[in-house]
Design a protein around this motif. Structure first.
Motif, PDB file in Angstrom:
ATOM      1  N   THR A 256      25.496  22.492  19.112  1.00  0.00           N
ATOM      2  CA  THR A 256      25.273  23.392  17.966  1.00  0.00           C
ATOM      3  C   THR A 256      26.455  23.488  17.014  1.00  0.00           C
ATOM      4  O   THR A 256      26.301  24.019  15.915  1.00  0.00           O
ATOM      5  CB  THR A 256      24.997  24.826  18.480  1.00  0.00           C
ATOM      6  N   ILE A 257      27.633  23.026  17.418  1.00  0.00           N
ATOM      7  CA  ILE A 257      28.843  23.329  16.647  1.00  0.00           C
ATOM      8  C   ILE A 257      29.658  22.074  16.325  1.00  0.00           C
ATOM      9  O   ILE A 257      29.873  21.219  17.186  1.00  0.00           O
ATOM     10  CB  ILE A 257      29.755  24.312  17.427  1.00  0.00           C
TER      11      ILE A 257
ATOM     12  N   THR B  94      27.037  30.053  21.628  1.00  0.00           N
ATOM     13  CA  THR B  94      27.928  29.162  20.866  1.00  0.00           C
ATOM     14  C   THR B  94      27.915  29.482  19.368  1.00  0.00           C
ATOM     15  O   THR B  94      28.937  29.331  18.698  1.00  0.00           O
ATOM     16  CB  THR B  94      27.511  27.689  21.028  1.00  0.00           C
ATOM     17  N   LEU B  95      26.762  29.904  18.843  1.00  0.00           N
ATOM     18  CA  LEU B  95      26.699  30.142  17.396  1.00  0.00           C
ATOM     19  C   LEU B  95      27.519  31.363  16.986  1.00  0.00           C
ATOM     20  O   LEU B  95      27.836  31.534  15.807  1.00  0.00           O
ATOM     21  CB  LEU B  95      25.244  30.275  16.938  1.00  0.00           C
TER      22      LEU B  95
ATOM     23  N   GLU C 124      30.879  30.165  15.625  1.00  0.00           N
ATOM     24  CA  GLU C 124      30.805  29.799  14.200  1.00  0.00           C
ATOM     25  C   GLU C 124      30.710  31.059  13.343  1.00  0.00           C
ATOM     26  O   GLU C 124      31.312  31.161  12.285  1.00  0.00           O
ATOM     27  CB  GLU C 124      29.584  28.905  13.959  1.00  0.00           C
ATOM     28  N   TYR C 125      29.958  32.039  13.848  1.00  0.00           N
ATOM     29  CA  TYR C 125      29.738  33.253  13.065  1.00  0.00           C
ATOM     30  C   TYR C 125      31.035  34.027  12.848  1.00  0.00           C
ATOM     31  O   TYR C 125      31.284  34.548  11.763  1.00  0.00           O
ATOM     32  CB  TYR C 125      28.692  34.134  13.767  1.00  0.00           C
TER      33      TYR C 125
ATOM     34  N   THR D  45      31.326  24.839  11.970  1.00  0.00           N
ATOM     35  CA  THR D  45      30.062  24.912  11.243  1.00  0.00           C
ATOM     36  C   THR D  45      28.928  24.696  12.231  1.00  0.00           C
ATOM     37  O   THR D  45      29.091  24.026  13.253  1.00  0.00           O
ATOM     38  CB  THR D  45      29.990  23.865  10.106  1.00  0.00           C
ATOM     39  N   SER D  46      27.799  25.275  11.891  1.00  0.00           N
ATOM     40  CA  SER D  46      26.640  25.157  12.775  1.00  0.00           C
ATOM     41  C   SER D  46      25.888  23.874  12.412  1.00  0.00           C
ATOM     42  O   SER D  46      25.582  23.644  11.235  1.00  0.00           O
ATOM     43  CB  SER D  46      25.757  26.393  12.578  1.00  0.00           C
TER      44      SER D  46
ATOM     45  N   ASP E 272      23.011  23.254  12.757  1.00  0.00           N
ATOM     46  CA  ASP E 272      21.703  23.598  12.215  1.00  0.00           C
ATOM     47  C   ASP E 272      21.783  23.933  10.721  1.00  0.00           C
ATOM     48  O   ASP E 272      20.933  23.535   9.937  1.00  0.00           O
ATOM     49  CB  ASP E 272      21.154  24.802  12.983  1.00  0.00           C
TER      50      ASP E 272
ATOM     51  N   ARG F 178      18.606  31.022   7.908  1.00  0.00           N
ATOM     52  CA  ARG F 178      19.374  31.394   9.105  1.00  0.00           C
ATOM     53  C   ARG F 178      19.171  32.867   9.416  1.00  0.00           C
ATOM     54  O   ARG F 178      18.727  33.650   8.557  1.00  0.00           O
ATOM     55  CB  ARG F 178      20.872  31.097   8.923  1.00  0.00           C
TER      56      ARG F 178
ATOM     57  N   ASP G  56      22.202  32.331  20.943  1.00  0.00           N
ATOM     58  CA  ASP G  56      21.785  31.117  20.228  1.00  0.00           C
ATOM     59  C   ASP G  56      20.270  31.051  20.060  1.00  0.00           C
ATOM     60  O   ASP G  56      19.759  30.681  19.005  1.00  0.00           O
ATOM     61  CB  ASP G  56      22.244  29.861  20.986  1.00  0.00           C
TER      62      ASP G  56
END
Ligand code: SF4
Ligand code: SF4
Ligand code: FES
Length: 533
Positions: free
Chosen positions: A165-166, A216-217, A220-221, A229-230, A232, A271, A287
């Motif tokens: 994801t990252i 994991t997201l 990034e957040y 960066t994601s 996605d 998102r 996630d």
């Protein structure tokens, strides 16, 4: 309440508060990169430095420094106050703190900014963080000078895939360690670390591992810059085109508060982001929930169907009414859905009552993995709401299949798209007279004689009750996709075709009739996107 003075403002604080936390609580921003209200204090970026005035009669803590004297064209010895990080300094009653009003602080922040940008590639035009990047915002607020360094900047790894994801860009990284702390403290998986020193610092994944935990997201957040960066979201949208609706995640029964970020020009959701809510998710989402927005645009039922063929709304409603009329009320069942809001379920219950159909069942998505952080094993956002609305009378889906088999149910009006277990789908084959109000293709739409396209949670206002019984409103973000309408609207239309009058005509009346009292007024429908912490 004890308080301290920040510039000219009196700031109250709670026991255990740091200066930055107390200031943030009353809406005063002290610039910061590494501090995040949901993580431990690292105090490594030094952007939050403030000047503490000594108590009366006590000398100030001073440092010897060399400063350039342009008259003498030489460095001269000077004293300056030792600044303290506001993210680490405990608030104390009567403390006098200078932030913007201290020339030393102003100079220190500009210097920190300049240091952070020394080797930065400044590739903002192709960076996904542009528009919500702390480096951009603080450059303008606290530095606003051109780069003085003329040397080639240090080059470091770019486009490093940390996991599914990252993606990481070490040149943009300011080494704030927020991502490391999210992995350690939120996800309880210390998979990220910092290697090397000084210019060569970079974030790395533990040998033999990927960044692949369930949160994991969130790395990034919380990243205040474009270093993480994601996979996605990257290169899909520019954030200044997006608007945000206040929503509730429908990924599971936890009901995390979220923002749905969408582009009003193409009515597309790009998102989800967490919305701070101390009672539910604090600052976080998992996630699974963050990526759940994808279902808004995939696998949707976007037009009415009769026996699997596309049909006009009128034809589908007429066919649905025929089916319902041909079944005796005592053999007509209503199937509620924990995927849908209270409003949709209450509307269907009202229709059932008006018909005299007293057999009530409930369905929803199959259970999945939960944890003791946020995720619930129940992957439905409104199980508690459905059970409460039906007064505990809604029976499990397996009972419906048994009733169909035993000939006790001859027609079903069903809300929802999913069944609790894949094996349950087969049992629906025997339900010949199934009228479905579905958002998505799936076992219910597949076996229905008539399908009416229901709007998803992002296309309608709705109320969801989470696993703790907390009732939360979720606001509409985009217009209904295809020919879909909110399920409660279809129920109203179906009632009209059946010649039944329901006790409400509008959403506000439906809410008032189904919840005893109307819910709290909805917050504003859209707000600008922002960054975390
Ligand atoms: S990747 Fe982002 S969150 Fe992690 S240390 Fe670098 S700047 Fe901070
Ligand atoms: S824990 Fe559940 S409600 Fe919260 S973000 Fe994850 S899926 Fe959504
Ligand atoms: S926010 Fe205080 S040192 Fe980084």
């Amino acid at each position: 309440m004890p308080s301290f003075k920040l510039d000219d403002r009196e700031i109250p604080f709670e026991p255990g508060d740091t200066i930055i936390r107390a200031a943030q609580r009353v809406g005063v921003d002290i610039p910061h990169y590494c501090w995040h209200p949901g993580l431990s204090v690292a105090a490594n970026c030094r952007m939050c430095l403030v000047e503490l005035m000594p108590p009366p009669g006590r000398p100030a803590m001073l440092l010897d420094v060399l400063a350039w004297d342009s008259a003498q064209q030489a460095y001269v010895s000077q004293k300056k106050p030792k600044l303290q990080p506001a993210c680490q300094q405990a608030a104390a009653d009567g403390l006098v703190v200078k932030s913007q009003s201290s020339e030393h602080v102003v100079r220190a922040r500009a210097a920190v900014q300049e240091l952070l940008l020394l080797n930065h590639p400044v590739d903002c035009p192709i960076c996904d963080q542009a528009g919500e990047c702390r480096l951009q915002d603080y450059w303008l607020e606290h530095q606003a000078t051109k780069k003085r360094m003329r040397d080639e900047p240090i080059h470091k790894p770019k486009g490093v895939v940390f996991g599914p994801t990252i993606v990481y860009d070490a040149e943009r990284c300011i080494m704030c360690t927020r991502c490391i702390r999210v992995s350690e403290e939120l996800a309880k998986d210390p998979v990220l670390s910092l290697r090397e020193r000084g210019n060569l610092n970079e974030i790395t994944v533990a040998p033999g591992r990927q960044l692949d935990h369930a949160y994991t997201l969130m790395t990034e957040y919380v990243c205040p810059v474009g270093a993480l960066t994601s996979s996605d979201f990257r290169f899909k949208a520019r954030v200044w085109f997006l608007r945000s609706a206040r929503s509730t995640c429908v990924g599971c029964a936890t009901g995390c508060s979220s923002f749905t970020d969408f582009d009003p020009r193409n009515q597309k959701v790009y998102r989800y982001r967490p919305r701070e809510n101390p009672a539910v998710n604090k600052y976080w989402m998992c996630d699974e929930g963050m990526l759940d927005y994808q279902r808004i645009h995939h696998g949707r039922v976007l037009e009415a169907r009769v026996r699997g063929e596309g049909a006009t709304d009128l034809a589908a409603l007429a066919k649905a009414a025929d089916i319902i009329k041909q079944s005796a009320p005592q053999k007509t069942a209503v199937l509620l859905s924990a995927e849908h809001s209270n409003e949709d379920n209450a509307a269907l219950l009202d229709l059932g009552k008006a018909l005299g159909a007293l057999q009530v069942f409930h369905t929803g998505r199959p259970s999945g993995q939960g944890d003791d952080i946020l995720r619930s094993a129940d992957k439905n956002p409104n199980t508690a709401g459905v059970l409460a609305l039906s007064g505990g009378k809604a029976r499990p889906f397996a009972d419906l299949l048994a009733a169909v088999r035993d000939g006790k149910v001859s027609a079903i009006i069903a809300l929802g798209s999913s069944v609790p277990a894949p094996a349950d789908a087969d049992g629906l084959r025997e339900a010949k007279n199934l009228v479905a109000l579905s958002t998505h293709d799936g076992p219910i739409a597949d076996h229905a004689a008539v399908v009416l396209p229901a709007s998803s949670w992002a296309e309608a206002d709705g109320t969801f009750v989470n696993r703790d019984g907390l009732r939360q409103e979720s606001d509409r973000a985009i217009t209904p996709q295809g020919k879909s309408r909110p399920a409660y609207r279809w129920v109203l239309e179906l009632g009209k075709v059946l010649g039944l009058s329901l006790p409400w005509q509008k959403l506000s009346e439906l809410r008032a009739s189904s919840q005893g009292s109307a819910s709290a007024p909805s917050p504003s429908p859209s707000v600008a996107p922002g960054v975390s912490g």
